[in-house]
Design a protein around this motif. Sequence first.
Motif, short mmCIF file in Angstrom:
data_model
loop_
_atom_site.label_atom_id
_atom_site.label_comp_id
_atom_site.label_asym_id
_atom_site.label_seq_id
_atom_site.Cartn_x
_atom_site.Cartn_y
_atom_site.Cartn_z
N GLU A 1 -5.05 12.55 -2.38
CA GLU A 1 -5.28 10.91 -2.73
C GLU A 1 -4.91 11.45 -4.60
OE1 GLU A 1 -9.21 10.45 -2.48
OE2 GLU A 1 -9.57 10.10 -0.53
N GLY B 1 0.79 5.62 0.43
CA GLY B 1 -0.29 6.80 0.93
C GLY B 1 0.75 7.60 0.67
N GLU C 1 -3.87 5.11 -0.77
CA GLU C 1 -5.10 6.25 0.69
C GLU C 1 -3.56 7.56 -0.01
OE1 GLU C 1 -6.11 2.11 3.32
OE2 GLU C 1 -4.47 3.45 3.03
N THR D 1 -2.78 -0.99 -3.99
CA THR D 1 -3.86 0.11 -3.15
C THR D 1 -3.13 0.75 -2.91
OG1 THR D 1 -3.96 -1.17 -0.85
CG2 THR D 1 -5.07 -2.19 -2.32
N GLY E 1 -7.21 1.44 5.38
CA GLY E 1 -7.51 0.33 4.07
C GLY E 1 -7.18 -1.02 4.58
N SER F 1 -6.19 3.73 -7.44
CA SER F 1 -5.50 3.74 -6.31
C SER F 1 -5.89 2.16 -6.11
CB SER F 1 -6.19 4.10 -5.17
OG SER F 1 -6.33 5.82 -5.21
N ASN G 1 -7.14 9.35 5.18
CA ASN G 1 -7.53 7.86 4.71
C ASN G 1 -6.36 7.06 4.89
OD1 ASN G 1 -10.43 8.82 4.54
ND2 ASN G 1 -10.06 9.34 2.86
N THR H 1 0.82 -0.94 -0.03
CA THR H 1 -0.05 -0.22 0.10
C THR H 1 0.80 1.11 -0.02
OG1 THR H 1 -1.77 -1.37 1.32
CG2 THR H 1 -2.02 1.33 1.11
#
Length: 294
Positions: free
Chosen positions: A118, A114, A173, A171, A181, A159, A177, A112
């Motif tokens: 976004e 971040g 984020e 993924t 996830g 994403s 947020n 993931t």
Amino acid sequence: EEQTQQAEQRFIAEQGAAVSYAIELAKCEKDIFHWFDQWVWTYDPRLVGHPGGPYIPFKLWPKQKQFVRFVLAHITAQQPWICEKSRDQGVTYLCAAIALWCWRFKPGFKWTFGSREEDLVDLRDNPDSIFEKIRIILRRLPVWMLPKGFSWHHHDLDSRLINPENGSIITGEGGDNMGRGGRSSTYVVDEAAFIARPRKVEAAVVGSAECVGWVSSVNAETGMGNFFAIKRHAAAPEHVFRLHWRDDPRKDAKWAEQKKATLSDPSTWEAEYEINYHAMAEGICIPAAWVRSA
């Protein structure tokens, strides 16, 4: 009879190609540097109009190879890590490529990303976003290297990048947020020094992954009072990686002087390229560089 012979020849050729592809995939799975050297391309818009154009093979420098080993070692040990960097060291592209290699060759892996916004994580057709960097690499891989059953329409989502063959996923984020996830094998926070509410993000992220990477250049405006700076200087040395402009074989003293000449404030150079957390600190009688030297 002639058609039968042609069909047999095609079958033999296809079988031979399949064996070759399987051998090459095994090499790539075993050695990430072989995969980088043979198949990974990157994008630099500053090369538009130059020979070869903006898409170039991703040939790693020695320090970049050290970074890849550093990240993979922390993934294996499931430990958090930090990377402090000068501008233009390709760290986001490096993380994108490592994530894609894990996605392709590590079943069930979840990586993931971040970032503070976004759109910095995924904005279609914007090569500055993390997922578009991943797509730039993925689109230039040969078709036979893509996972079985992979469809751009069904598996390349906003994403989210799904590997239908082995269940791995990448993924992304943004903002507050981050970390909400679910669980991840690895979580990388990009430009961590510029997050608006870092304590909130940290609380969420550390609960979703054991291996969390905090990546950033220096935030000159907040200096040592910045969350990333505090976290970096509190970390054990073995969990901190430093990518300085001097590690880049494309850059030398002449390049540095030319770059400095384009900047109106010397502190910008110190923060952005020398990784100096004290670059814009006020009320200092003795320059921080002298203190460190002493």
